[in-house]
Scaffold this motif. Sequence first.
Motif, PDB file in Angstrom:
ATOM      1  N   GLU A  31       0.825  -1.206   0.000  1.00 11.60           N
ATOM      2  CA  GLU A  31       0.000   0.000   0.000  1.00 11.60           C
ATOM      3  C   GLU A  31       0.862   1.259   0.000  1.00 11.60           C
ATOM      4  O   GLU A  31       0.490   2.276  -0.600  1.00 11.60           O
ATOM      5  CB  GLU A  31      -0.969  -0.020   1.179  1.00 11.60           C
ATOM      6  N   GLN A  32       2.021   1.207   0.637  1.00  5.53           N
ATOM      7  CA  GLN A  32       2.946   2.347   0.609  1.00  5.53           C
ATOM      8  C   GLN A  32       3.482   2.562  -0.807  1.00  5.53           C
ATOM      9  O   GLN A  32       3.581   3.691  -1.281  1.00  5.53           O
ATOM     10  CB  GLN A  32       4.108   2.132   1.587  1.00  5.53           C
ATOM     11  N   TYR A  33       3.815   1.467  -1.503  1.00  3.42           N
ATOM     12  CA  TYR A  33       4.237   1.578  -2.907  1.00  3.42           C
ATOM     13  C   TYR A  33       3.137   2.253  -3.724  1.00  3.42           C
ATOM     14  O   TYR A  33       3.394   3.134  -4.528  1.00  3.42           O
ATOM     15  CB  TYR A  33       4.532   0.209  -3.519  1.00  3.42           C
ATOM     16  N   ARG A  34       1.886   1.818  -3.495  1.00  2.00           N
ATOM     17  CA  ARG A  34       0.749   2.419  -4.197  1.00  2.00           C
ATOM     18  C   ARG A  34       0.661   3.912  -3.900  1.00  2.00           C
ATOM     19  O   ARG A  34       0.516   4.729  -4.810  1.00  2.00           O
ATOM     20  CB  ARG A  34      -0.555   1.734  -3.801  1.00  2.00           C
ATOM     21  N   ASP A  35       0.764   4.266  -2.642  1.00  3.57           N
ATOM     22  CA  ASP A  35       0.669   5.673  -2.250  1.00  3.57           C
ATOM     23  C   ASP A  35       1.763   6.505  -2.922  1.00  3.57           C
ATOM     24  O   ASP A  35       1.519   7.629  -3.358  1.00  3.57           O
ATOM     25  CB  ASP A  35       0.741   5.815  -0.736  1.00  3.57           C
ATOM     26  N   ASP A  36       2.975   5.942  -3.017  1.00  4.13           N
ATOM     27  CA  ASP A  36       4.083   6.649  -3.657  1.00  4.13           C
ATOM     28  C   ASP A  36       3.855   6.839  -5.151  1.00  4.13           C
ATOM     29  O   ASP A  36       4.315   7.819  -5.734  1.00  4.13           O
ATOM     30  CB  ASP A  36       5.399   5.898  -3.441  1.00  4.13           C
ATOM     31  N   LEU A  37       3.146   5.907  -5.788  1.00  5.49           N
ATOM     32  CA  LEU A  37       2.923   5.960  -7.239  1.00  5.49           C
ATOM     33  C   LEU A  37       1.647   6.692  -7.643  1.00  5.49           C
ATOM     34  O   LEU A  37       1.455   7.003  -8.817  1.00  5.49           O
ATOM     35  CB  LEU A  37       2.885   4.542  -7.806  1.00  5.49           C
ATOM     36  N   THR A  38       0.761   6.961  -6.688  1.00  9.02           N
ATOM     37  CA  THR A  38      -0.546   7.535  -6.997  1.00  9.02           C
ATOM     38  C   THR A  38      -0.456   8.884  -7.699  1.00  9.02           C
ATOM     39  O   THR A  38      -1.309   9.217  -8.517  1.00  9.02           O
ATOM     40  CB  THR A  38      -1.399   7.631  -5.723  1.00  9.02           C
ATOM     41  N   LYS A  39       0.591   9.666  -7.445  1.00  6.53           N
ATOM     42  CA  LYS A  39       0.721  10.972  -8.100  1.00  6.53           C
ATOM     43  C   LYS A  39       0.890  10.834  -9.608  1.00  6.53           C
ATOM     44  O   LYS A  39       0.404  11.662 -10.365  1.00  6.53           O
ATOM     45  CB  LYS A  39       1.884  11.753  -7.502  1.00  6.53           C
ATOM     46  N   GLN A  40       1.562   9.771 -10.051  1.00  8.25           N
ATOM     47  CA  GLN A  40       1.773   9.566 -11.486  1.00  8.25           C
ATOM     48  C   GLN A  40       0.724   8.651 -12.119  1.00  8.25           C
ATOM     49  O   GLN A  40       0.408   8.790 -13.291  1.00  8.25           O
ATOM     50  CB  GLN A  40       3.158   8.945 -11.760  1.00  8.25           C
ATOM     51  N   PHE A  41       0.209   7.698 -11.346  1.00  9.96           N
ATOM     52  CA  PHE A  41      -0.713   6.697 -11.870  1.00  9.96           C
ATOM     53  C   PHE A  41      -1.884   6.553 -10.911  1.00  9.96           C
ATOM     54  O   PHE A  41      -1.685   6.286  -9.732  1.00  9.96           O
ATOM     55  CB  PHE A  41      -0.024   5.338 -12.005  1.00  9.96           C
ATOM     56  N   SER A  42      -3.087   6.690 -11.451  1.00  7.11           N
ATOM     57  CA  SER A  42      -4.247   6.555 -10.588  1.00  7.11           C
ATOM     58  C   SER A  42      -5.460   6.161 -11.420  1.00  7.11           C
ATOM     59  O   SER A  42      -5.578   6.622 -12.558  1.00  7.11           O
ATOM     60  CB  SER A  42      -4.508   7.874  -9.860  1.00  7.11           C
ATOM     61  N   PRO A  43      -6.340   5.343 -10.943  1.00  9.90           N
ATOM     62  CA  PRO A  43      -6.330   4.613  -9.678  1.00  9.90           C
ATOM     63  C   PRO A  43      -5.447   3.361  -9.770  1.00  9.90           C
ATOM     64  O   PRO A  43      -5.242   2.818 -10.846  1.00  9.90           O
ATOM     65  CB  PRO A  43      -7.790   4.219  -9.494  1.00  9.90           C
ATOM     66  N   ILE A  44      -4.953   2.921  -8.626  1.00  7.07           N
ATOM     67  CA  ILE A  44      -4.104   1.735  -8.554  1.00  7.07           C
ATOM     68  C   ILE A  44      -4.760   0.720  -7.622  1.00  7.07           C
ATOM     69  O   ILE A  44      -5.079   1.026  -6.474  1.00  7.07           O
ATOM     70  CB  ILE A  44      -2.704   2.079  -8.011  1.00  7.07           C
ATOM     71  N   SER A  45      -4.949  -0.484  -8.133  1.00  4.88           N
ATOM     72  CA  SER A  45      -5.413  -1.597  -7.305  1.00  4.88           C
ATOM     73  C   SER A  45      -4.183  -2.378  -6.843  1.00  4.88           C
ATOM     74  O   SER A  45      -3.243  -2.564  -7.609  1.00  4.88           O
ATOM     75  CB  SER A  45      -6.325  -2.521  -8.108  1.00  4.88           C
ATOM     76  N   VAL A  46      -4.210  -2.850  -5.599  1.00  2.00           N
ATOM     77  CA  VAL A  46      -3.084  -3.566  -5.019  1.00  2.00           C
ATOM     78  C   VAL A  46      -3.464  -5.032  -4.808  1.00  2.00           C
ATOM     79  O   VAL A  46      -4.528  -5.329  -4.269  1.00  2.00           O
ATOM     80  CB  VAL A  46      -2.677  -2.942  -3.659  1.00  2.00           C
ATOM     81  N   TYR A  47      -2.575  -5.935  -5.239  1.00  2.00           N
ATOM     82  CA  TYR A  47      -2.722  -7.369  -5.015  1.00  2.00           C
ATOM     83  C   TYR A  47      -1.459  -7.860  -4.330  1.00  2.00           C
ATOM     84  O   TYR A  47      -0.354  -7.579  -4.786  1.00  2.00           O
ATOM     85  CB  TYR A  47      -2.908  -8.137  -6.325  1.00  2.00           C
ATOM     86  N   VAL A  48      -1.626  -8.591  -3.229  1.00  2.00           N
ATOM     87  CA  VAL A  48      -0.495  -9.214  -2.541  1.00  2.00           C
ATOM     88  C   VAL A  48      -0.708 -10.724  -2.654  1.00  2.00           C
ATOM     89  O   VAL A  48      -1.744 -11.243  -2.236  1.00  2.00           O
ATOM     90  CB  VAL A  48      -0.402  -8.784  -1.066  1.00  2.00           C
ATOM     91  N   LEU A  49       0.254 -11.395  -3.243  1.00  2.00           N
ATOM     92  CA  LEU A  49       0.130 -12.808  -3.575  1.00  2.00           C
ATOM     93  C   LEU A  49       1.205 -13.598  -2.847  1.00  2.00           C
ATOM     94  O   LEU A  49       2.395 -13.256  -2.930  1.00  2.00           O
ATOM     95  CB  LEU A  49       0.286 -12.957  -5.091  1.00  2.00           C
ATOM     96  N   GLY A  50       0.807 -14.640  -2.122  1.00  2.00           N
ATOM     97  CA  GLY A  50       1.761 -15.453  -1.379  1.00  2.00           C
ATOM     98  C   GLY A  50       1.212 -16.830  -1.097  1.00  2.00           C
ATOM     99  O   GLY A  50       0.232 -17.255  -1.716  1.00  2.00           O
ATOM    100  N   GLY A  51       1.824 -17.522  -0.151  1.00  2.00           N
ATOM    101  CA  GLY A  51       1.417 -18.890   0.165  1.00  2.00           C
ATOM    102  C   GLY A  51       0.134 -18.947   0.967  1.00  2.00           C
ATOM    103  O   GLY A  51      -0.845 -19.558   0.567  1.00  2.00           O
ATOM    104  N   THR A  52       0.125 -18.294   2.119  1.00  2.00           N
ATOM    105  CA  THR A  52      -1.060 -18.259   2.982  1.00  2.00           C
ATOM    106  C   THR A  52      -1.156 -16.873   3.604  1.00  2.00           C
ATOM    107  O   THR A  52      -0.242 -16.058   3.476  1.00  2.00           O
ATOM    108  CB  THR A  52      -0.977 -19.301   4.115  1.00  2.00           C
TER     109      THR A  52
END
Length: 105
Positions: free
Chosen positions: A39-60
């Motif tokens: 979400e911090q990465y998203r917040d940092d990129l929001t000024k240049q790119f918007s809207p941004i959806s965030v997906y976190v993918l892992g094991g569990t």
Amino acid sequence: RCLSDWSSDVCSSDLERYVLIEFKRPRYTIGRMDVSQAEQYRDDLTKQFSPISVYVLGGTYDPRMLEHMASNTTVTSYSSLISQARQQLTWLLKELGSQANATSS
């Protein structure tokens, strides 16, 4: 506005979305800190790119953490993602088969 050379389900507003995917190892358990990092990465990129959806993918992951996430953030496991893709592929093949049968009749 929908594009004439695409399916009516795909509109230009759909093409103007951005997606940030945070990949974790398949055996990794996603925690709140991992989601916060994405979400911090998203917040940092929001000024240049918007809207941004965030997906976190892992094991569990701990399902309780889903209660406190932003609406445009998704946490999922590799097995869940593969299962959803399999279901969508099955549906698509069924639809294409029924369309082919209707066209040949």
